[in-house]
Write a protein that holds these residues in place. Sequence first.
Motif, PDB file in Angstrom:
ATOM      1  N   ILE A 164      74.430  38.533 131.102  1.00 38.58           N
ATOM      2  CA  ILE A 164      74.657  37.893 129.765  1.00 38.58           C
ATOM      3  C   ILE A 164      76.013  38.393 129.503  1.00 38.58           C
ATOM      4  O   ILE A 164      76.499  39.527 129.506  1.00 38.58           O
ATOM      5  CB  ILE A 164      73.789  38.378 128.808  1.00 38.58           C
ATOM      6  CG1 ILE A 164      72.177  37.618 129.153  1.00 38.58           C
ATOM      7  CG2 ILE A 164      73.874  38.248 127.589  1.00 38.58           C
ATOM      8  CD1 ILE A 164      72.193  36.256 128.994  1.00 38.58           C
ATOM      9  N   ASP A 165      76.949  37.606 128.841  1.00 39.29           N
ATOM     10  CA  ASP A 165      78.156  37.781 128.155  1.00 39.29           C
ATOM     11  C   ASP A 165      78.380  38.206 126.984  1.00 39.29           C
ATOM     12  O   ASP A 165      79.059  39.266 126.449  1.00 39.29           O
ATOM     13  CB  ASP A 165      79.023  36.538 128.187  1.00 39.29           C
ATOM     14  CG  ASP A 165      79.577  36.204 129.822  1.00 39.29           C
ATOM     15  OD1 ASP A 165      79.778  36.908 130.626  1.00 39.29           O
ATOM     16  OD2 ASP A 165      79.102  34.842 130.011  1.00 39.29           O
ATOM     17  N   LEU A 166      77.419  37.737 126.028  1.00 42.06           N
ATOM     18  CA  LEU A 166      77.433  38.069 124.711  1.00 42.06           C
ATOM     19  C   LEU A 166      75.867  38.041 124.084  1.00 42.06           C
ATOM     20  O   LEU A 166      75.120  37.238 124.422  1.00 42.06           O
ATOM     21  CB  LEU A 166      78.256  37.036 123.840  1.00 42.06           C
ATOM     22  CG  LEU A 166      78.339  37.127 122.530  1.00 42.06           C
ATOM     23  CD1 LEU A 166      79.161  38.269 122.016  1.00 42.06           C
ATOM     24  CD2 LEU A 166      78.856  35.714 122.035  1.00 42.06           C
ATOM     25  N   LEU A 167      75.684  39.001 123.148  1.00 42.90           N
ATOM     26  CA  LEU A 167      74.255  38.925 122.378  1.00 42.90           C
ATOM     27  C   LEU A 167      74.497  38.385 121.190  1.00 42.90           C
ATOM     28  O   LEU A 167      75.613  38.698 120.363  1.00 42.90           O
ATOM     29  CB  LEU A 167      73.788  40.325 122.370  1.00 42.90           C
ATOM     30  CG  LEU A 167      73.202  41.065 123.672  1.00 42.90           C
ATOM     31  CD1 LEU A 167      73.165  42.627 123.574  1.00 42.90           C
ATOM     32  CD2 LEU A 167      72.091  40.499 123.853  1.00 42.90           C
ATOM     33  N   LYS A 168      73.529  37.662 120.542  1.00 39.39           N
ATOM     34  CA  LYS A 168      73.726  37.332 119.197  1.00 39.39           C
ATOM     35  C   LYS A 168      72.384  37.565 118.498  1.00 39.39           C
ATOM     36  O   LYS A 168      71.314  37.421 118.957  1.00 39.39           O
ATOM     37  CB  LYS A 168      73.772  35.706 119.266  1.00 39.39           C
ATOM     38  CG  LYS A 168      75.094  35.303 119.715  1.00 39.39           C
ATOM     39  CD  LYS A 168      75.533  34.073 119.339  1.00 39.39           C
ATOM     40  CE  LYS A 168      76.886  33.828 119.754  1.00 39.39           C
ATOM     41  NZ  LYS A 168      77.569  32.295 118.814  1.00 39.39           N
ATOM     42  N   THR A 169      72.520  38.061 117.351  1.00 35.73           N
ATOM     43  CA  THR A 169      71.245  38.547 116.426  1.00 35.73           C
ATOM     44  C   THR A 169      71.535  38.083 115.309  1.00 35.73           C
ATOM     45  O   THR A 169      72.605  37.670 114.795  1.00 35.73           O
ATOM     46  CB  THR A 169      71.182  40.112 116.453  1.00 35.73           C
ATOM     47  OG1 THR A 169      72.363  40.578 115.792  1.00 35.73           O
ATOM     48  CG2 THR A 169      71.051  40.740 117.905  1.00 35.73           C
ATOM     49  N   TYR A 170      70.441  37.921 114.344  1.00 37.36           N
ATOM     50  CA  TYR A 170      70.403  37.319 113.087  1.00 37.36           C
ATOM     51  C   TYR A 170      69.846  38.406 112.043  1.00 37.36           C
ATOM     52  O   TYR A 170      70.102  38.367 110.746  1.00 37.36           O
ATOM     53  CB  TYR A 170      69.519  36.128 112.902  1.00 37.36           C
ATOM     54  CG  TYR A 170      70.250  35.043 113.878  1.00 37.36           C
ATOM     55  CD1 TYR A 170      70.941  34.211 113.251  1.00 37.36           C
ATOM     56  CD2 TYR A 170      70.149  35.112 115.154  1.00 37.36           C
ATOM     57  CE1 TYR A 170      71.739  33.367 113.693  1.00 37.36           C
ATOM     58  CE2 TYR A 170      70.699  34.079 115.726  1.00 37.36           C
ATOM     59  CZ  TYR A 170      71.757  33.114 115.040  1.00 37.36           C
ATOM     60  OH  TYR A 170      72.399  32.152 115.755  1.00 37.36           O
TER      61      TYR A 170
END
Length: 396
Positions: A90-96
């Motif tokens: 994984i290159d990047l995590l995204k959270t909301y």
Amino acid sequence: MRGAAPWQFDVNILYVESSRSWGGQEYRTCLEINWLNAHGHQAWLICNPDSQVRSKASELGTRLVTMPLRSRVDLRCSMRLWKFCRQKNIDLLKTYSSKDHWICLPLFACGIPLSRARCITDPIGSRSRAFVFKHGCSQIVADASVIKRQLVEEHGVDAAKIEVIGSAVDLEKFKPPRDRTKFRREIGVGDKTPLIGNVGMIRPDKGQLELVKSAPMVLKKRPDVRFVVVGQGTGILKRGINVRNAIDRAGLADKIIMAGYRWDTPDVYAACDMIVIASLRTEASPIVLREAFASGRPVIATKVGDIPEIVRHRENGLLIEPGDTHALASAILEFISDPELAAHCAANGLRYATENFSFDKMMDAKLRTDLAVLQKKHGCESGSRSQQNLTSSERN
């Protein structure tokens, strides 16, 4: 990007969504993941196994993995996420949400870039929550400029760390003309009956109860009008029941139809003579506004989030103050009594959507923002040329 290798234009992104409810933000998250996987990238959704997100994401064909996401501080959960990130490069995590963010914070501390989305205008609250925006993420993607102003002015977040990228939709999916009668036949409404639509998650801040309060004022002058509320209640209180009870108490069960959750929203918009967005607060960049514009429908909307930046009163819609039921009733009656104004606003709204609400353009903007974060991490020097290569037209 893989380790110290030169920048590659395919990216692996993990979206973490702890919400148990399903709404516009969760829907758009799934659409983003599907878009990335269809455009040469790799993206996954991790969500709770017993959530509405899991069931609805499965129906959309979104690539997902279930994992219990119970609390903000859960080192075992963070470790499972870490292992997944290592396995999938994984290159990047995204959270909301706050919970997503805190669960992923240990991974950010270990060197995985983290992008925090901010989709609501509610106050952040505690200093600890402000801390993670200031120091606990690589970037913030805000749905509306009002969010950026809040973060900068009220919490001292570096403005350079925040990108404002509003919502967008698949324009072809909603493009008129469409069959106006299909949905009307299903709910038992005649072709010539004025039909007022409200679409979205049912919860207090969305203003469905305000629409119910305004209905008797409309019906007093136009008893032939019908209303349809499309969406489902969320949370433990099952808020849809509250709206149903309000309709029953007002004696309007035969005037206001609750149609539940629908996947065929393009047919819903096509059937309605206008769309009402009665939100009171919270949302920043309503997807319903984009969909209604893209469907060529007249829109009445309250002044929340980025709506005042988009809707020009009596040019591409009607603007009212949140919670003003009399103004809402008056706006509905104005569109009904002045079809030329309604058509004028609808045409201008459709034009605005075509020029500003392309889902491909939104995703290109997000990918450029993500690329900048990864370039910073890996010290890539070919910034401008690489960003150009990220556009969907060049990837295809």
